[in-house]
Structure formats: C-alpha cells, structure tokens
Design a protein around this motif. Structure first.
Motif, short mmCIF file in Angstrom:
data_model
loop_
_atom_site.label_atom_id
_atom_site.label_comp_id
_atom_site.label_asym_id
_atom_site.label_seq_id
_atom_site.Cartn_x
_atom_site.Cartn_y
_atom_site.Cartn_z
N SER A 17 0.82 -1.22 0.00
CA SER A 17 0.00 0.00 0.00
C SER A 17 0.85 1.27 0.00
N LEU A 18 2.17 1.10 -0.18
CA LEU A 18 3.07 2.25 -0.24
C LEU A 18 3.15 2.76 -1.68
N CYS A 19 2.97 4.07 -1.85
CA CYS A 19 3.06 4.69 -3.17
C CYS A 19 3.95 5.92 -3.05
N ILE A 20 4.98 5.98 -3.90
CA ILE A 20 5.91 7.10 -3.88
C ILE A 20 5.88 7.79 -5.23
N ARG B 232 -2.81 7.43 4.10
CA ARG B 232 -1.96 8.35 4.86
C ARG B 232 -0.90 8.99 3.97
N ILE B 233 -0.76 10.30 4.07
CA ILE B 233 0.39 10.98 3.47
C ILE B 233 1.51 10.96 4.50
N LEU B 234 2.66 10.43 4.12
CA LEU B 234 3.77 10.30 5.05
C LEU B 234 4.48 11.65 5.20
N GLN C 139 16.00 13.90 5.30
CA GLN C 139 16.86 12.71 5.34
C GLN C 139 16.04 11.43 5.21
N GLN C 140 14.85 11.40 5.79
CA GLN C 140 13.98 10.23 5.63
C GLN C 140 13.56 10.07 4.17
N TRP C 141 13.25 11.19 3.52
CA TRP C 141 12.88 11.13 2.10
C TRP C 141 14.05 10.61 1.27
#
Length: 227
Positions: free
Chosen positions: A134-137, A149-151, A156-158
């Motif tokens: 379910s992760l979309c980048i 959810r918008i992360l 640095q995490q990005w």
C-alpha cells in the motif's frame, strides 16, 4: 505514447486524432502557436511528449517559433507535417531541430510509422512512481503515501526512502546509505540507526506489513516480506 499535434486545419486534425487514437497513441491538440505554448507548458510540469507533429504555417506565427523558444521541451522529437515543400523550408526546420519532415498530402499509416521511429529516439523516461503493497511514492512530486496516509518525512527520511525504493528489491548496504545521506560528514552508528528507526515508524503503523527489512551482511531492503 503521447504526442502533441499542432495543426490549424481542424478537419485534418480531426482525421489525424481519430487515426492516431485507433493506433493507441494519445493526442494533445493545439491549433496555434499560443495554444501550443500553453498546453506544452502545462504538460511539461509532469512529463515530456514522446513526439510532436508540427505544422509550419499557423494563424499566429510559424511552427519554427516553438522550436527556437524550446517550448516543447528539450530533446522532444519533432516531425513537421506541412504543405511547405520548398527546400529552404525543409532546411529551416531541420536547422531548428526537427528530426523529420513530411509534406501534405500524406498517407496516415506512413505518419504513424514515422512517429514510432521518432519516439524510439527519445531517451527513456525515468520512473516517477513506485508502488509496493500500500506504499506509493511519487518522485516527481516528492510525495509518499501508505494507503490513505500521506507520510510526513524529514529531508533525510525522504532521501533514504527514495534510495531504497530505487534499488528495491535489492538491498542497499550501510556504506551506500551513509555516503548518500551524509556525503561530507562523519556519522556514528547511532545516527544511522535512529534515521532508519524513524523511517520505519513513519511507514509502518497499526497492522500494516513491515516493508523495510535489515538483511545480515547485505544491508537494508524495501520489499514485502514474502518478496
């Protein structure tokens, strides 16, 4: 395949659009220099055309203006489709950057073949989307979602998430990560572990499957546990 058609003859344009769409080619249409500029600028916010079909003589100027002003995007293959048969017109088109030139009248199947050859000369577009479970980048917009959810990620995490996504499903070793995130700094192990932990917590909540895994002697990988 997406092409931009710039043609002021609406009857011919309608025939072209119908035929190209039957061949599986998507078409954006403009009938003047001004409208072509507007459409091209809007489209280039997200992607580049695979090719452009461009008339020479338009109501508000020459199709050559679109090439000279680089409105269509650098490197986009252009095919002039025009009634101008003079040698000087052809030379002007090629000098401006056109890769092909076809004069009216012409056979529609020939135009399609020429377009497909032009599109093959276009450098392949880099992938701008990544999906896993379910992760979309969206790399172009720098937005990551997990389900609805918008992360909310730190810079640095990005960087770390992007690095893992672009290598997925291959692990990225610790040294690669350190050089990518902190190229000019001496980083202790606590900083590395802290960044990895924060990213994991942001991506995985509730009962969502874990997507970031540490593999002994290999590094960190972004993939489904059964992948």
């Amino acid at each position: 395949m997406l092409v931009l058609l710039v043609e002021d003859d609406t009857s011919l344009a309608a025939q072209l659009i119908d035929f190209l769409q039957c061949e599986g080619i998507e078409v954006d249409y403009a009938m003047s220099v001004a409208s072509a500029k507007e459409i091209a600028v809007q489209t280039n916010l997200y992607s580049r055309y695979d090719a452009v079909i461009l008339d020479m003589d338009l109501p508000d100027g020459s199709g050559l203006n679109l090439l000279s002003e680089d409105i269509l995007g650098q490197g986009v293959p252009v095919l002039f489709c025009t009634a101008a048969t003079a040698l000087e017109d052809k030379l002007a088109a090629f000098s401006a950057g056109a890769l092909d030139y076809i004069t009216k009248p012409f056979a529609l199947p020939e135009l399609v073949v020429r377009l497909k050859i032009l599109a093959q000369k276009q450098p392949k577009k880099a992938d701008v989307m990544f999906e896993l479970d379910s992760l979309c980048i969206d790399f172009s917009m720098k937005i990551a979602r997990r389900g609805e959810r918008i992360l909310v990620l730190s810079p640095q995490q990005w960087q770390l998430l992007s690095l893992l996504a672009k290598h997925s499903p291959t692990p990225v070793n610790k040294d690669q990560i350190l050089i990518h995130i902190w190229p000019d700094q001496d980083v202790n192990n606590n900083m590395y572990k802290s960044l990895l932990t924060r990213l994991r917590r942001n991506i995985t909540k509730y009962d969502e499957p874990e997507l970031i895994h540490t593999i002994k002697s290999q590094g960190v990988v972004l993939r489904c546990i059964n992948g």
